[in-house]
Structures are given as structure tokens and as C-alpha cells.
Write an enzyme that holds these catalytic residues in place. Structure first.
Site, PDB file in Angstrom:
ATOM      1  N   ASP A 317     -13.157 -40.234  21.198  1.00  0.00           N
ATOM      2  CA  ASP A 317     -13.645 -39.801  19.822  1.00  0.00           C
ATOM      3  C   ASP A 317     -12.537 -39.024  19.446  1.00  0.00           C
ATOM      4  OD1 ASP A 317     -15.354 -39.827  17.729  1.00  0.00           O
ATOM      5  OD2 ASP A 317     -15.543 -37.637  18.359  1.00  0.00           O
ATOM      6  N   ASP A 513     -18.276 -36.181  22.114  1.00  0.00           N
ATOM      7  CA  ASP A 513     -19.258 -35.103  21.858  1.00  0.00           C
ATOM      8  C   ASP A 513     -20.419 -34.911  21.132  1.00  0.00           C
ATOM      9  OD1 ASP A 513     -17.725 -34.872  19.611  1.00  0.00           O
ATOM     10  OD2 ASP A 513     -18.081 -32.772  19.521  1.00  0.00           O
ATOM     11  N   ASP A 517     -21.842 -40.394  18.977  1.00  0.00           N
ATOM     12  CA  ASP A 517     -20.893 -41.210  20.098  1.00  0.00           C
ATOM     13  C   ASP A 517     -22.199 -41.531  21.186  1.00  0.00           C
ATOM     14  OD1 ASP A 517     -18.340 -40.480  18.818  1.00  0.00           O
ATOM     15  OD2 ASP A 517     -18.551 -38.380  19.952  1.00  0.00           O
TER      16      ASP A 517
END
Length: 624
Positions: A317, A513, A517
Site C-alpha cells: 500500500d 497500515d 487495507d
């Protein structure tokens, strides 16, 4: 054993061996009886059988020596052999517990690092000492130089450097200022500060780390489940071989067959005791997980540790993973005679609720005595206000056009370059001209490019996913050294992308994080959460990087590979040992050279194999 010919030696050994066998070693017999009731057999079954038969055989020889003397055979006793077997096996298990204890020593030290008393700061500023158990969420606490931080929280006043090496593995102290997070168990260095308690007791990061490590060490890897299935077949097979050896000795040696056959039965049961087989996986897993925890890599279970080495694709990400996750001022340019322009900009942005305003106020201080009048928030454009009788505008280029202000050529050139780099440009102007411009962006983490390079060097395919537009994604990917990326991906799209890679046959690690996600982290073969992200992400992931440093990911994969390699080495030696030892114990060498293995020597050799497995596992701690 050195006094076997002394008077009443057999009786003395019987008295000494009985408490060893039935008090120290009672667990073997209890477990064997439980397994017998369930019509199954385990390693403890072999131990109980071998030592029990040796003890009863010796007791018979001591009470009825004439039975053997009448046949011309000296009635040997093996009380000392059964005692030594129990002692060696318990020694092996003690070493296993030592191995587990040594791997969690850092965690146990962390458990003791929280101070018993804290300094509470009342709303009126007064201070009082209180016990750690009295701390509640929302309380303000003072931390003095050299003190340990008692609970998780956020700094409210003051600044200092905090040693977080016990959590992150990083030796360099971290600067802590207002609104920065602090964690229980870490050590304050020179400055003093107050902070607001946000997580106490079992909710702190330290407590979660301890729970995760304990849960992981109690879990079983797939290879360990295989070992359990092998043991379920191995134990009955050894019992069958022992009985077969006894029968063959009786048939092939009518004179001494009973004695030799009984000794062969006992020796086979002793030497085949699969303690080494049972220790092979748990000791390596325990050391591997403990080593990772010491490096700031929190592994949820043994299966995740084993999966990490199989990963061939890593999906990152962007925000908070590759980047810092918060906007900062990266560039600035001011007109030659701009005066106090930075302070004016800070004063106006201090009143703004825009997400980027925090980046400006973090960079520039508001001058004393500067007050903003007639402040207005202009949605989608910026803000305006009056300072010292002059009107100022802070915002984007659209705001300048609306006010009929044309940017100076030199400033405009800088702004164009920053825009091309996917940075946000904030202008400052008065009613007549532009006074300066700054660029704000979410910067790439210092070690992201290095970590991506390590992953690619290891042969892994690296992807980056982001919900940002193409220009920003391209710029961030280029800076981090990432070739493959996708922009404009929604949260559910991340999980779909991971699923797509899995359908192509890839073993995927997803690194993120945020709450957005979590679905992708759960979908991936290995979910890796950044420790400074959301709790939901950490719960969904199988692994957490406490320091949020991407370079820990290749390190985790390396520890995984080392651990699985150690497990295979342990299993190899455990099986080779049994393949050689069992036939010798059964007496296969007797027709060749007359060699019969003493049950006591068999017990020592069996225990030594267990010790060697534990020692091999402990080697993991010192591997780089």
C-alpha cells in the site's frame, strides 16, 4: 553405578531409583495411561514402557535372583538405567524450556519494564504519585528524564528523545513532541514531557506484542502437524519392532534368548524414544519467532513464519507503508522582499481546518503578536484574512486567478516543477502580488527504496497499490524504485487484486497500515501490517512490523527461510539417528561381532539426540 558390587547395592539402587522414576518421571506414566485409554500412543508411551519394563525386570531379578542363578545367568539389575533415562529425557526437556525461555527473554524483560508508580498530572497542574494500576484512559502523566513510559499515549506538552529499541530494534532514540505517540516500556532520555494515556493494561502495544509472541509459540506449523502424524505411526511401529526382536531372540537363542530378548526389547524402546523428533519443530519455531520479535517483527503464528519463505510477490500500500503517511512541507520559495511571509502563512493556516494546514503549522511558527482578522475559509480554494491592515490570501492557483493576481515568473516556474512531481502547491499573496509558494507532499520513507531493492534482489515481484491519481502514484513509485503499480484502487479493489495474483499462482504478501487495507491483508497468503497503523489492520494481518520500516520485510523472509531450514536439519538427524540406532538396539550386530547395546547407553544416546536438536535450533539466534 560405581558401587554395584557393594553390599545391598541392588536394594540401595532400588530405593534411589523409585522416586526418580515415579515422582520425577510420573508425567510420562500419566500421559501414557491417558493415551492408552484413547487407544493411541505417543512419545511418552515409549518412555513409560521402556523405563517401566526395565524397573520391573530389575525388581524381579533383585527379589528372585535364584530364578536366573539356577540357569547359570547373573541377575543384572537396571534400576540405574531407568533412572538415567528419565534424567536424560528431563534434561532434554529442561534445555527445550531454556531455549523457549531464552527466545522470550527480551519479551519478559519488557514485561518488567513498566514502572510500578507513575506521576499523575491533575487538571489544575498539581502532581501526585499513583500506582500503575490506577492509570485510566485520558489521564495526563509526567515522564521525567531516565524514566520508563508506563502506558501508551500521545504527548501533550514538552519534548524529548525516547529509546524505543526494545520495541523496534532500532538503536537510535526517536524525537517525541506534541501529538507524537509514545509506548509502554520505552525509556525517556533527557527531556521531560507530559502525555495523555490512550491505552492501558492489556491494550498497550507492549501487551499485544507479548500476547502475539505467546500465541505464536504455542501454535503449530504445517510441518509440525506432519511430524505429529508421523509420530502416531512411528510409536506403534517401534513397539512392534521391540516385540519382534524379543520373539526372534527367544526363537533363535533358546539358552539366553529370554534375557537377551528382554534386554533388546527394553533397549529398542529406549533408543527409539522420539524426543528428538518431537523437539525438532517446536524448538526451531520458538527460536525463530523469538528472534523475529527481538528485531521488531511480530509474527502471529508458526504457520505464518513458514509461509513467509514461500512468498514470491509483495504488494505494498502507498500511504503509510511506502510513504510516511502524513503531508509535510518539502519545498519553499519566497519573493525577495516578502518580509514575514512564512509567519503570516502559518498564522492563517493555524485557523484553517484543511488537512494540509497541519503540515504548514508544523514547519513555520506563528510570530508573537500576530492576529488574523476577518478570516474566511474559501472552500476548494484556500483562506483569506487581514493582518496588520493588509489582506492576505493562502491557497491554490484558482484563488489567485479569482483575485486577479498573476504569479511572478520565477515563483511560477518552481510551482510548475512541483506540480509535475505530484506535489500540492500552496501560494501566499497579498492583494497585489504573490509573496511565495510552498510544496506539500506525503514523502517516501527514508528506507523504502532500500527495502524495495532488497526485495527485488531476492527475486520477489513488488507491486504498489494506491487510491491516489496516476501522477502521484507514478512519482512515488519512481522514488521508491517500484516498477509495477496501480493507481485509483478502492479498498475492495486491493483485495480483488491480491486474489487475481493468487489465481495466477503467486504466493502473495500484502503490506498495509490502514483500515482500508484490512480486506487485502486477510486475503493475502501473508498479511503484513505496519505497527504504527490501525489496530484493525494489525488484527487482520499475520505479521506486524512494529517500527513500520519496510526493510524488516526481507529480514522476516530471511528468518522464515532460516527457521524452516533448521526444522529440516533437525528432522533429518532425528530420523537418521533412529534408522541407525533401532537395528543396533535390536541386536543386529550380535551375530557379527557379539555386540549388544546396553539400555543405559541407549538412554544416553537418545537424550543426546534431543540435546543436539535443541542446540541446532539455538544456532538460529546467532545467524544473520
Amino acid at each position: 553405578m560405581f558401587f554395584m558390587e557393594m553390599p545391598y547395592a541392588d536394594e540401595v539402587m532400588w530405593l534411589l531409583s523409585t522416586p526418580v522414576l515415579f515422582w520425577c518421571g510420573r508425567g510420562f506414566f500419566v500421559n501414557a495411561w491417558k493415551q492408552l485409554r484413547h487407544r493411541s500412543a505417543t512419545m511418552d508411551t515409549l518412555v513409560a514402557l521402556s523405563t517401566g519394563i526395565a524397573y520391573l525386570f530389575s525388581l524381579f531379578n533383585m527379589l528372585f535372583p535364584g530364578f536366573w542363578l539356577s540357569r547359570g545367568i547373573h541377575p543384572h539389575v537396571y534400576f540405574e538405567a531407568s533412572s538415567v533415562i528419565v534424567a536424560f529425557i528431563l534434561l532434554g526437556r529442561l534445555l527445550e524450556e531454556r531455549a523457549k525461555g531464552s527466545t522470550t527473554s527480551a519479551i519478559r524483560k519488557l514485561m518488567g519494564l513498566q514502572p510500578r508508580t507513575v506521576t499523575l498530572v491533575a487538571p489544575d497542574g498539581s502532581r501526585r504519585q499513583a500506582s500503575l494500576a490506577q492509570v485510566r484512559v485520558g489521564d495526563r502523566l509526567l515522564v521525567k528524564p531516565g524514566e520508563r513510559i508506563p502506558v501508551d499515549g500521545k504527548v501533550t506538552d514538552g519534548a524529548s528523545y525516547v529509546d524505543e529499541s526494545m520495541l523496534t530494534g532500532e538503536p537510535v532514540a526517536v524525537r517525541k513532541e506534541a501529538d507524537d505517540d509514545v509506548f509502554a516500556g520505552t525509556v525517556n532520555q533527557k527531556g521531560s514531557f507530559t502525555f495523555r494515556a490512550e491505552k492501558v493494561g492489556g491494550d498497550t502495544l507492549l501487551a499485544r506484542i507479548i500476547r502475539r509472541v505467546q500465541d505464536a509459540q504455542g501454535s503449530k506449523a504445517p510441518v509440525q502437524r506432519l511430524v505429529d502424524r508421523i509420530a502416531a505411526v512411528f510409536v506403534p511401529a517401534i513397539m512392534g519392532i521391540a516385540l519382534l526382536a524379543f520373539v526372534l531372540w527367544m526363537v533363535l537363542d533358546p539358552s539366553d534368548g529370554f534375557t537377551h530378548g528382554l534386554l533388546a526389547l527394553v533397549t529398542v524402546l529406549i533408543i527409539a524414544c522420539p524426543c528428538a523428533l518431537g523437539l525438532a519443530t517446536p524448538t526451531a519455531i520458538t527460536v525463530g519467532i523469538g528472534k523475529a520479535a527481538g528485531r521488531g517483527i511480530l509474527i502471529k503464528d508458526a504457520e505464518s513464519l513458514e509461509t513467509a519463505r514461500k512468498v514470491d510477490t509483495v504488494v505494498l500500500d502507498k500511504t503509510g507503508t511506502v510513504t510516511e503517511g502524513r503531508p509535510v512541507v518539502t519545498d519553499e520559495v519566497w519573493a525577495a522582499d516578502c518580509g514575514e511571509a512564512p509567519g503570516v502563512l502559518a498564522a492563517m493556516e493555524a485557523l484553517s481546518e484543511h488537512p494540509l494546514a497541519g503540515a504548514v503549522t508544523a514547519r513555520y511558527a506563528v510570530p508573537d503578536g500576530v492576529a488574523v482578522g476577518e478570516f474566511r475559509s474559501l472552500t476548494g480554494r484556500g483562506v483569506s484574512g487581514r493582518i496588520g491592515g493588509r489582506t492576505y490570501y493562502a491557497g491554490n492557483e484558482r484563488l489567485l486567478r479569482e483575485q486577479g493576481i498573476v504569479p511572478e515568473a520565477g515563483l511560477a516556474a518552481h510551482a510548475a516543477r512541483w506540480t509535475a512531481q505530484a506535489k500540492t502547491v500552496i501560494w501566499l499573496a497579498d492583494a497585489e502580488r504573490t509573496l511565495g509558494a510552498i510544496a506539500v507532499a506525503d514523502t517516501v520513507k527514508e528506507r523504502s527504496a532500500e527495502a524495495v531493492g532488497q526485495l527485488r534482489d531476492a527475486g520477489l515481484e513488488v507491486w504498489m497499490l494506491t487510491g491516489d491519481h496516476e501522477a502521484t502514484a507514478h512519482e512515488i513509485a519512481a522514488r521508491a524504485g517500484i516498477v509495477r503499480y496501480r493507481a485509483g484502487v478502492l479498498p475492495e479493489g486491493k483485495a480483488d487484486f491480491v486474489r487475481e495474483l493468487q489465481r495466477q499462482g503467486h504466493v502473495v504478501a500484502m503490506v498495509g497500515d490502514g483500515i482500508n487495507d484490512s480486506a487485502a491483508l486477510a486475503q493475502a497468503d501473508l498479511g503484513i501490517a505496519m505497527g504504527r497503523g490501525s489496530d484493525i489492520a494489525m488484527d487482520a494481518a499475520q505479521m506486524t512490523i512494529v517500527s513500520s520500516d519496510l526493510s524488516k520485510i526481507p529480514e522476516a523472509i530471511r528468518i522464515s527461510a532460516q527457521t524452516v531450514r533448521t526444522i529440516r536439519q533437525n528432522l533429518f538427524w532425528a530420523f537418521i539417528y533412529n534408522m541407525i540406532g533401532v537395528p543396533v538396539a535390536a541386536g543386529i550386530l550380535y551375530p557379527v561381532n557379539g555386540f549388544l547395546l546396553n539400555p543405559m547407553i541407549a538412554g544416553a544416546a537418545m537424550a543426546l539426540s534431543s540435546v543436539s536438536v535443541v542446540a541446532n535450533s539455538l544456532r538460529l539466534k546467532w545467524k544473520k
